[in-house]
Enzyme design. Structure first.
Site, PDB file in Angstrom:
ATOM      1  N   ASP A 231     -18.992 -23.275 -34.554  1.00 27.54           N
ATOM      2  CA  ASP A 231     -18.305 -24.397 -33.933  1.00 27.54           C
ATOM      3  C   ASP A 231     -19.153 -24.782 -32.713  1.00 27.54           C
ATOM      4  O   ASP A 231     -20.004 -23.996 -32.281  1.00 27.54           O
ATOM      5  CB  ASP A 231     -16.906 -23.919 -33.509  1.00 27.54           C
ATOM      6  CG  ASP A 231     -16.158 -24.938 -32.703  1.00 27.54           C
ATOM      7  OD1 ASP A 231     -16.027 -26.084 -33.161  1.00 27.54           O
ATOM      8  OD2 ASP A 231     -15.697 -24.596 -31.591  1.00 27.54           O
ATOM      9  N   LEU A 232     -18.942 -25.979 -32.180  1.00 29.83           N
ATOM     10  CA  LEU A 232     -19.786 -26.407 -31.049  1.00 29.83           C
ATOM     11  C   LEU A 232     -19.091 -26.183 -29.704  1.00 29.83           C
ATOM     12  O   LEU A 232     -19.443 -25.273 -28.949  1.00 29.83           O
ATOM     13  CB  LEU A 232     -20.161 -27.890 -31.228  1.00 29.83           C
ATOM     14  CG  LEU A 232     -21.037 -28.493 -30.132  1.00 29.83           C
ATOM     15  CD1 LEU A 232     -22.401 -27.827 -30.060  1.00 29.83           C
ATOM     16  CD2 LEU A 232     -21.226 -29.997 -30.383  1.00 29.83           C
ATOM     17  N   ASP A 233     -18.067 -27.012 -29.447  1.00 32.50           N
ATOM     18  CA  ASP A 233     -17.412 -26.954 -28.144  1.00 32.50           C
ATOM     19  C   ASP A 233     -16.617 -25.656 -28.004  1.00 32.50           C
ATOM     20  O   ASP A 233     -15.757 -25.365 -28.824  1.00 32.50           O
ATOM     21  CB  ASP A 233     -16.484 -28.166 -27.994  1.00 32.50           C
ATOM     22  CG  ASP A 233     -15.774 -28.166 -26.659  1.00 32.50           C
ATOM     23  OD1 ASP A 233     -16.277 -27.524 -25.722  1.00 32.50           O
ATOM     24  OD2 ASP A 233     -14.718 -28.796 -26.554  1.00 32.50           O
TER      25      ASP A 233
ATOM     26  N   GLU B  64     -15.636 -19.392 -33.886  1.00 34.71           N
ATOM     27  CA  GLU B  64     -14.700 -20.455 -33.487  1.00 34.71           C
ATOM     28  C   GLU B  64     -13.906 -20.069 -32.236  1.00 34.71           C
ATOM     29  O   GLU B  64     -13.550 -18.910 -32.067  1.00 34.71           O
ATOM     30  CB  GLU B  64     -13.685 -20.661 -34.620  1.00 34.71           C
ATOM     31  CG  GLU B  64     -13.768 -21.954 -35.340  1.00 34.71           C
ATOM     32  CD  GLU B  64     -13.420 -23.203 -34.534  1.00 34.71           C
ATOM     33  OE1 GLU B  64     -13.797 -24.289 -35.015  1.00 34.71           O
ATOM     34  OE2 GLU B  64     -12.788 -23.128 -33.434  1.00 34.71           O
ATOM     35  N   ASP B  65     -13.620 -21.071 -31.397  1.00 30.22           N
ATOM     36  CA  ASP B  65     -12.812 -20.781 -30.203  1.00 30.22           C
ATOM     37  C   ASP B  65     -11.387 -21.334 -30.305  1.00 30.22           C
ATOM     38  O   ASP B  65     -10.586 -21.083 -29.420  1.00 30.22           O
ATOM     39  CB  ASP B  65     -13.467 -21.383 -28.943  1.00 30.22           C
ATOM     40  CG  ASP B  65     -13.392 -22.897 -28.935  1.00 30.22           C
ATOM     41  OD1 ASP B  65     -13.752 -23.511 -29.964  1.00 30.22           O
ATOM     42  OD2 ASP B  65     -12.953 -23.461 -27.925  1.00 30.22           O
TER      43      ASP B  65
ATOM     44  N   THR C  27     -18.170 -28.041 -23.464  1.00 27.25           N
ATOM     45  CA  THR C  27     -18.037 -29.484 -23.221  1.00 27.25           C
ATOM     46  C   THR C  27     -16.586 -29.867 -22.915  1.00 27.25           C
ATOM     47  O   THR C  27     -16.329 -31.021 -22.565  1.00 27.25           O
ATOM     48  CB  THR C  27     -18.552 -30.306 -24.424  1.00 27.25           C
ATOM     49  OG1 THR C  27     -18.162 -29.639 -25.609  1.00 27.25           O
ATOM     50  CG2 THR C  27     -20.046 -30.463 -24.390  1.00 27.25           C
TER      51      THR C  27
ATOM     52  N   LYS D 288      -8.335 -29.056 -27.337  1.00 28.08           N
ATOM     53  CA  LYS D 288      -9.490 -28.278 -27.812  1.00 28.08           C
ATOM     54  C   LYS D 288      -9.498 -28.157 -29.343  1.00 28.08           C
ATOM     55  O   LYS D 288      -8.496 -27.756 -29.933  1.00 28.08           O
ATOM     56  CB  LYS D 288      -9.504 -26.893 -27.171  1.00 28.08           C
ATOM     57  CG  LYS D 288      -9.896 -26.940 -25.711  1.00 28.08           C
ATOM     58  CD  LYS D 288     -10.092 -25.547 -25.131  1.00 28.08           C
ATOM     59  CE  LYS D 288     -10.530 -25.640 -23.684  1.00 28.08           C
ATOM     60  NZ  LYS D 288     -10.606 -24.327 -23.056  1.00 28.08           N
TER      61      LYS D 288
ATOM     62  N   LYS E  18      -9.767 -29.797 -38.764  1.00 32.09           N
ATOM     63  CA  LYS E  18      -9.287 -28.409 -38.720  1.00 32.09           C
ATOM     64  C   LYS E  18      -7.807 -28.455 -38.350  1.00 32.09           C
ATOM     65  O   LYS E  18      -7.436 -29.306 -37.548  1.00 32.09           O
ATOM     66  CB  LYS E  18     -10.047 -27.611 -37.648  1.00 32.09           C
ATOM     67  CG  LYS E  18     -11.554 -27.539 -37.879  1.00 32.09           C
ATOM     68  CD  LYS E  18     -12.257 -26.996 -36.623  1.00 32.09           C
ATOM     69  CE  LYS E  18     -13.762 -27.122 -36.731  1.00 32.09           C
ATOM     70  NZ  LYS E  18     -14.480 -26.779 -35.491  1.00 32.09           N
TER      71      LYS E  18
ATOM     72  N   SER F 256     -18.434 -28.647 -36.684  1.00 32.19           N
ATOM     73  CA  SER F 256     -17.720 -29.129 -35.481  1.00 32.19           C
ATOM     74  C   SER F 256     -16.898 -30.370 -35.774  1.00 32.19           C
ATOM     75  O   SER F 256     -17.254 -31.176 -36.632  1.00 32.19           O
ATOM     76  CB  SER F 256     -18.760 -29.452 -34.394  1.00 32.19           C
ATOM     77  OG  SER F 256     -18.199 -30.231 -33.368  1.00 32.19           O
ATOM     78  N   ALA F 257     -15.801 -30.538 -35.017  1.00 33.39           N
ATOM     79  CA  ALA F 257     -14.968 -31.745 -35.133  1.00 33.39           C
ATOM     80  C   ALA F 257     -15.587 -32.921 -34.391  1.00 33.39           C
ATOM     81  O   ALA F 257     -15.180 -34.064 -34.573  1.00 33.39           O
ATOM     82  CB  ALA F 257     -13.585 -31.461 -34.550  1.00 33.39           C
ATOM     83  N   SER F 258     -16.591 -32.648 -33.555  1.00 33.54           N
ATOM     84  CA  SER F 258     -17.129 -33.698 -32.685  1.00 33.54           C
ATOM     85  C   SER F 258     -18.031 -34.676 -33.421  1.00 33.54           C
ATOM     86  O   SER F 258     -18.872 -34.278 -34.230  1.00 33.54           O
ATOM     87  CB  SER F 258     -17.911 -33.067 -31.540  1.00 33.54           C
ATOM     88  OG  SER F 258     -18.527 -34.079 -30.772  1.00 33.54           O
TER      89      SER F 258
HETATM   90  P1  B16 Z   1     -15.681 -36.149 -30.096  1.00 29.84           P
HETATM   91  P2  B16 Z   1     -15.477 -28.623 -31.678  1.00 29.84           P
HETATM   92  C1  B16 Z   1     -14.158 -30.741 -30.685  1.00 29.84           C
HETATM   93  O1  B16 Z   1     -15.336 -30.022 -30.834  1.00 29.84           O
HETATM   94  C2  B16 Z   1     -13.587 -30.545 -29.292  1.00 29.84           C
HETATM   95  O2  B16 Z   1     -13.165 -29.198 -29.115  1.00 29.84           O
HETATM   96  C3  B16 Z   1     -12.395 -31.444 -29.102  1.00 29.84           C
HETATM   97  O3  B16 Z   1     -11.863 -31.289 -27.800  1.00 29.84           O
HETATM   98  C4  B16 Z   1     -12.829 -32.898 -29.337  1.00 29.84           C
HETATM   99  O4  B16 Z   1     -11.706 -33.780 -29.205  1.00 29.84           O
HETATM  100  C5  B16 Z   1     -13.416 -33.014 -30.740  1.00 29.84           C
HETATM  101  O5  B16 Z   1     -14.508 -32.123 -30.864  1.00 29.84           O
HETATM  102  C6  B16 Z   1     -13.907 -34.416 -31.044  1.00 29.84           C
HETATM  103  O6  B16 Z   1     -14.980 -34.712 -30.195  1.00 29.84           O
HETATM  104  O7  B16 Z   1     -14.791 -37.042 -29.282  1.00 29.84           O
HETATM  105  O8  B16 Z   1     -16.990 -35.814 -29.423  1.00 29.84           O
HETATM  106  O9  B16 Z   1     -15.880 -36.664 -31.496  1.00 29.84           O
HETATM  107  O10 B16 Z   1     -14.762 -27.586 -30.865  1.00 29.84           O
HETATM  108  O11 B16 Z   1     -14.895 -28.844 -33.059  1.00 29.84           O
HETATM  109  O12 B16 Z   1     -16.975 -28.430 -31.698  1.00 29.84           O
HETATM  110 MG    MG Z   2     -14.330 -25.496 -30.420  1.00 22.89          MG
END
Ligand code: B16
Ligand code: MG
Length: 219
Positions: free
Chosen positions: A7-9, A167-168, A15, A43, A143, A112-114
């Site tokens: 996972d990233l964040d 994963e966090d 972040t 998160k 997720k 990652s969801a980002s």
């Molecule tokens: P973005 P992860 C997630 O990253 C973040 O934990 C979450 O807070 C954020 O809303 C989501 O990515 C979407 O991010 O706005 O940059 O598309 O933990 O899945 O790496």
């Molecule tokens: Mg995360």
């Protein structure tokens, strides 16, 4: 184990603090009270769902057009912080773990969801270490749906049972478990109760031992 999905964040970088500042600014513009505790609920959650949580906090109703505009505004603010990131923001122990996995020939993926994952990996100078990147642009289900990790394993060409997920978030651990992968929680054991194992950070993880471990269904 052959595939390692990060996972990233909250795992590679923190972040969450930048997401918080950007959401906080939007909340102030909309007259919504938003605290660092409220931010915990965002998160691992997608951008769209994050906005819905924020609006619900302030009992604010909005049109689809407004929601789109606010998400864009938040993302522009967030990217201002991201653009200032560098390699110093990679969390302790992550780079040695990635380097060791690379040296051993393991498959390395991001899950990652980002939607900003690639730019963050570029800014921190570690994108070259990833064989596969699956992010918020590639999935239709967020997720705890396992889609992001299933896609990563497919692209690594590794069976799910031979994959480890770092994963966090609670939702991410649930996603990894549903996918049949070994779930490693980064954070607190009393929060990440469903994880197969939990470590406070990467400095505590024995990567060699994970590599030597048999697939999940053979344990
Ligand atoms: P973005 P992860 C997630 O990253 C973040 O934990 C979450 O807070 C954020 O809303 C989501 O990515 C979407 O991010 O706005 O940059 O598309 O933990 O899945 O790496
Ligand atoms: Mg995360």
């Amino acid at each position: 184990m052959k595939g390692f999905i990060f996972d990233l964040d909250g795992v590679i970088v923190d972040t969450a603090k930048y997401h918080f500042l950007a959401w906080k600014k939007l909340a102030e513009d909309l007259g919504i009270g938003f605290t660092i505790q409220d931010n915990e609920r965002l998160k691992g959650v997608s951008r769209t769902h994050s906005l819905e949580i924020l609006l619900a906090l302030g009992n604010v109703e909005a049109t689809e057009e407004e929601k789109k505009e606010w998400m864009q505004q938040k993302n522009e603010d967030y990217l201002r912080y991201v653009n200032r990131m560098d390699e110093k923001e990679v969390l302790p122990g992550v780079l040695p773990a990635l380097r060791l996995l690379k040296k051993k020939g393991a498959g390395i993926a991001l899950g990652s969801a980002s939607k900003n994952a690639r730019i963050i990996l570029e800014k921190t100078g570690i994108i070259f270490l990833f064989d596969v990147i699956v992010d918020g642009n590639d999935v239709s289900e967020a997720k705890p749906d396992p889609e992001v990790f299933v896609l990563a394993a497919e692209q690594l060409d590794v069976d799910a049972t031979a994959c480890v997920v770092f994963e966090d978030s609670v939702a991410g651990i649930a996603a990894a478990n549903t996918a049949g992968m070994l779930s490693i929680g980064i954070g607190e054991a009393d929060v990440l109760k469903e994880a197969d194992r939990v470590f406070p950070d990467f400095t505590q993880i024995d990567v060699e031992a994970l590599l030597a471990q048999s697939p999940k269904n053979n344990q």
